[in-house]
Design a protein around this motif. Structure first.
Motif: not given
Length: 161
Positions: A88, A91-92, A97-98
């Motif tokens: 998160d 991504l923030d 993508d992760f």
């Protein structure tokens, strides 16, 4: 400062763990990508001053994600970490993508395809790795590399020694 040169079909792997980094480099080369590697954010930033790959695979932190987003016109960064909550954060910060660790190579391949990071048809990708005349499966190739690396380091005894 000169504008960095864009290189199609290329991936930069930024990973401080040498064995994970080599595993990813080998697997991505097996998929046909040109792969560069850096062990930390500072060396990655210096590299990215000269060359812009199609994507950066980066472990754990948000500094490089923000830098690539701000300084390199939104260069796509895929974050990686064993700590899923970092997904998160990355991504923030601007990651596209992760990828959770341990890394699933099929998930990595699908992720690259989903973001349209593909091998250029007009560029040579080098010889296709073969084993006994056949292309090894993605999960077999890194095992063979790791075995060879351990033998070279002397951690596995050679037959007859």
């Amino acid at each position: 400062m000169n504008k960095p040169t864009s290189v199609r079909s290329s991936v930069l792997v930024v990973e401080d763990d040498l064995s994970v980094r080599r595993f990813l480099v080998y697997a991505l080369q097996h998929l046909g990508f040109r792969v560069s590697e850096c062990e930390d954010v500072h060396s990655a930033e210096r590299f990215l001053d000269q060359v812009l790959p199609q994507v950066v695979l980066h472990e754990s932190g948000t500094d490089l994600v923000r830098w690539a987003h701000d300084e390199r016109s939104g260069l796509p960064v895929i974050g990686m970490s064993a700590e899923h909550f970092k997904g998160d954060e990355m991504l923030d910060a601007g990651a596209v993508d992760f990828l959770p660790k341990p890394i699933d190579l099929h998930m990595l391949r699908d992720m690259l395809e989903r973001h349209k990071i593909t091998i250029g048809r007009d560029e040579p990708t080098g010889p296709t790795p073969t084993l006994n005349g056949t292309r090894p499966h993605l999960t077999d190739a890194p095992r063979a590399w790791m075995r060879a690396a351990r033998q070279k380091q002397g951690s596995i005894s050679q037959p007859g020694s």
